[in-house]
Write an enzyme that holds these catalytic residues in place. Structure first.
Site, PDB file in Angstrom:
ATOM      1  N   GLY A 149       0.932  -1.180  -0.253  1.00 41.61           N
ATOM      2  CA  GLY A 149      -0.079  -0.037   0.038  1.00 41.61           C
ATOM      3  C   GLY A 149       0.954   1.352   0.088  1.00 41.61           C
ATOM      4  O   GLY A 149       2.198   1.201   0.428  1.00 41.61           O
ATOM      5  N   HIS A 155      -2.165   7.316   7.545  1.00 43.93           N
ATOM      6  CA  HIS A 155      -1.437   8.144   6.960  1.00 43.93           C
ATOM      7  C   HIS A 155      -2.042   9.531   6.561  1.00 43.93           C
ATOM      8  O   HIS A 155      -1.315  10.514   6.756  1.00 43.93           O
ATOM      9  CB  HIS A 155      -0.667   7.636   5.540  1.00 43.93           C
ATOM     10  CG  HIS A 155       0.328   6.870   6.126  1.00 43.93           C
ATOM     11  ND1 HIS A 155       1.610   6.921   6.698  1.00 43.93           N
ATOM     12  CD2 HIS A 155       0.615   5.353   5.802  1.00 43.93           C
ATOM     13  CE1 HIS A 155       2.570   6.167   6.637  1.00 43.93           C
ATOM     14  NE2 HIS A 155       1.901   4.953   6.137  1.00 43.93           N
ATOM     15  N   GLN A 186       3.059  10.160   1.812  1.00 37.30           N
ATOM     16  CA  GLN A 186       4.058   9.428   1.846  1.00 37.30           C
ATOM     17  C   GLN A 186       4.996   9.965   0.912  1.00 37.30           C
ATOM     18  O   GLN A 186       6.338   9.716   0.941  1.00 37.30           O
ATOM     19  CB  GLN A 186       3.995   7.792   1.955  1.00 37.30           C
ATOM     20  CG  GLN A 186       3.414   7.084   2.975  1.00 37.30           C
ATOM     21  CD  GLN A 186       3.361   5.792   3.062  1.00 37.30           C
ATOM     22  OE1 GLN A 186       2.493   5.409   2.563  1.00 37.30           O
ATOM     23  NE2 GLN A 186       4.199   4.942   3.474  1.00 37.30           N
ATOM     24  N   HIS A 240      -4.261   1.381   7.835  1.00 35.89           N
ATOM     25  CA  HIS A 240      -3.046   1.715   7.890  1.00 35.89           C
ATOM     26  C   HIS A 240      -2.643   3.044   6.808  1.00 35.89           C
ATOM     27  O   HIS A 240      -2.413   3.891   7.336  1.00 35.89           O
ATOM     28  CB  HIS A 240      -1.856   0.647   7.478  1.00 35.89           C
ATOM     29  CG  HIS A 240      -0.433   1.171   7.368  1.00 35.89           C
ATOM     30  ND1 HIS A 240       0.362   0.715   8.147  1.00 35.89           N
ATOM     31  CD2 HIS A 240       0.198   1.849   6.571  1.00 35.89           C
ATOM     32  CE1 HIS A 240       1.620   1.262   7.941  1.00 35.89           C
ATOM     33  NE2 HIS A 240       1.537   1.781   6.950  1.00 35.89           N
ATOM     34  N   GLU A 241      -3.289   2.840   5.653  1.00 31.98           N
ATOM     35  CA  GLU A 241      -3.055   3.999   4.770  1.00 31.98           C
ATOM     36  C   GLU A 241      -3.955   5.325   5.097  1.00 31.98           C
ATOM     37  O   GLU A 241      -3.627   6.318   4.729  1.00 31.98           O
ATOM     38  CB  GLU A 241      -3.653   3.585   3.204  1.00 31.98           C
ATOM     39  CG  GLU A 241      -2.927   2.302   2.590  1.00 31.98           C
ATOM     40  CD  GLU A 241      -1.242   2.402   3.148  1.00 31.98           C
ATOM     41  OE1 GLU A 241      -0.891   3.555   3.022  1.00 31.98           O
ATOM     42  OE2 GLU A 241      -0.616   1.411   2.767  1.00 31.98           O
ATOM     43  N   CYS A 291       5.950  -0.270   7.450  1.00 37.03           N
ATOM     44  CA  CYS A 291       5.561   0.701   6.825  1.00 37.03           C
ATOM     45  C   CYS A 291       6.917   1.211   5.854  1.00 37.03           C
ATOM     46  O   CYS A 291       8.030   1.227   6.434  1.00 37.03           O
ATOM     47  CB  CYS A 291       5.312   2.124   7.593  1.00 37.03           C
ATOM     48  SG  CYS A 291       4.709   3.620   6.857  1.00 37.03           S
ATOM     49  N   LEU A 292       6.507   1.569   4.611  1.00 37.82           N
ATOM     50  CA  LEU A 292       7.538   2.318   3.954  1.00 37.82           C
ATOM     51  C   LEU A 292       8.299   3.456   4.259  1.00 37.82           C
ATOM     52  O   LEU A 292       9.538   3.754   3.891  1.00 37.82           O
ATOM     53  CB  LEU A 292       7.226   2.106   2.283  1.00 37.82           C
ATOM     54  CG  LEU A 292       6.701   1.125   1.570  1.00 37.82           C
ATOM     55  CD1 LEU A 292       6.016   1.442   0.272  1.00 37.82           C
ATOM     56  CD2 LEU A 292       7.709   0.042   1.436  1.00 37.82           C
TER      57      LEU A 292
HETATM   58  O1  GNR Z   1       3.858  -2.482   2.527  1.00 33.60           O
HETATM   59  C1  GNR Z   1       3.339  -2.624   3.601  1.00 33.60           C
HETATM   60  N1  GNR Z   1       3.213  -3.554   4.429  1.00 33.60           N
HETATM   61  C2  GNR Z   1       2.440  -3.703   5.284  1.00 33.60           C
HETATM   62  C3  GNR Z   1       2.140  -4.637   6.373  1.00 33.60           C
HETATM   63  C4  GNR Z   1       1.178  -4.520   7.420  1.00 33.60           C
HETATM   64  C5  GNR Z   1       0.353  -3.645   7.410  1.00 33.60           C
HETATM   65  C6  GNR Z   1       0.362  -2.593   6.777  1.00 33.60           C
HETATM   66  C7  GNR Z   1       1.485  -2.445   5.604  1.00 33.60           C
HETATM   67  S1  GNR Z   1       1.370  -1.061   4.663  1.00 33.60           S
HETATM   68  C8  GNR Z   1       3.146  -1.017   4.207  1.00 33.60           C
HETATM   69  C9  GNR Z   1       3.242   0.033   2.909  1.00 33.60           C
HETATM   70  C10 GNR Z   1       3.209   1.295   3.596  1.00 33.60           C
HETATM   71  O2  GNR Z   1       3.725   1.757   4.331  1.00 33.60           O
HETATM   72  N2  GNR Z   1       1.835   1.905   3.472  1.00 33.60           N
HETATM   73  O3  GNR Z   1       1.667   3.132   3.903  1.00 33.60           O
HETATM   74 NI    NI Z   2       2.709   3.221   5.693  1.00 39.94          NI
END
Ligand code: GNR
Ligand code: NI
Length: 169
Positions: A46, A138, A51, A134-135, A92-93
Site C-alpha cells: 500500500g 497516513h 508518503q 494503515h493507509e 511501513c515504507l
Molecule cells: O508494505 C506495507 N506492508 C504492510 C504490512 C502490514 C500492514 C500494513 C502494511 S502497509 C506497508 C506499505 C506502507 O507503508 N503503506 O503506507
Molecule cells: Ni505506511
C-alpha cells in the site's frame, strides 16, 4: 510513469492532514499510477499520497499474492462494522526495517471514489482491512509507530535519524 521518493519517519511532512480531492483530473490519475509503480518497486502492499509528499486523500494498494490487483481509492471513508479486532505485524515504507504488532478493527466498511470517480462501497476484511486502515491513518498524519510504546517509538526514531545522517534524502 515515474518513481517517487518516499518520506521517512520522523519527517514532519508525514504529520500533515491530507486534503480531500475535489476533482479527479489527469494529474491525479497520473499520480495514482506513479504511486502504484513506486509501491510495487519498493516493494509494498500500500502507499498513501502523503508518503510521497502529496498531501491529498489518495491511497493505492495491492494485497493480492500475484501482485496483479491494483486498487486506487480517493477520499476513502472507513467505518468499523462490528467489534471484532485483528492483530497484524505491521511495517511501513516510511519506517523502513521495523515491524510491530498493531491491533485494529477486523472488518471495515470502505466508501471511496475509484480512479474514474465512481463511488465504491464494500466491506473489507483480512489483510485488505488492515492495509486500508494503515493507509487512511497516513492521510490523517498518523503512523503505525503511534500505536506502540513511546520507548519503542523513540528507539526507532533514533535509529532512523542516525541512518538519515549518513544518507540524507
Ligand atoms: O508494505 C506495507 N506492508 C504492510 C504490512 C502490514 C500492514 C500494513 C502494511 S502497509 C506497508 C506499505 C506502507 O507503508 N503503506 O503506507
Ligand atoms: Ni505506511
Amino acid at each position: 510513469m515515474a518513481l517517487l521518493s518516499i518520506l521517512e519517519y520522523p519527517d514532519h511532512r508525514l504529520r500533515k492532514k491530507a486534503k480531500p480531492v475535489t476533482h479527479i483530473d489527469a494529474a491525479l490519475q497520473q499520480l495514482a499510477q506513479d504511486m502504484l509503480e513506486t509501491m510495487y518497486q519498493a516493494p509494498g502492499i500500500g502507499l498513501a499520497a502523503i508518503q510521497v509528499n502529496r498531501p491529498v486523500r489518495l491511497v493505492v494498494l495491492d494485497v493480492s499474492e500475484e501482485k496483479n490487483t491494483p486498487q486506487i481509492f480517493f477520499n476513502p471513508l472507513l467505518t468499523p462494522v462490528d467489534e471484532s479486532r485483528n492483530s497484524y505485524d505491521e511495517g511501513c515504507l516510511s519506517v523502513p526495517g521495523f515491524y510491530e504488532l498493531v491491533e485494529r478493527p477486523a472488518r471495515v466498511r470502505v466508501q471511496a471514489l475509484n480512479e474514474q470517480a465512481i463511488a465504491l462501497d464494500f466491506i473489507a476484511d483480512g489483510l485488505l482491512a488492515t492495509c486500508i486502515q494503515h493507509e487512511v491513518d497516513h492521510l490523517n498524519g498518523k503512523l503505525f509507530v503511534d500505536y506502540i510504546s513511546s520507548l519503542k517509538r523513540e528507539r526507532i526514531r533514533k535509529k532512523l535519524e542516525k541512518q538519515h545522517k549518513g544518507h540524507p534524502a
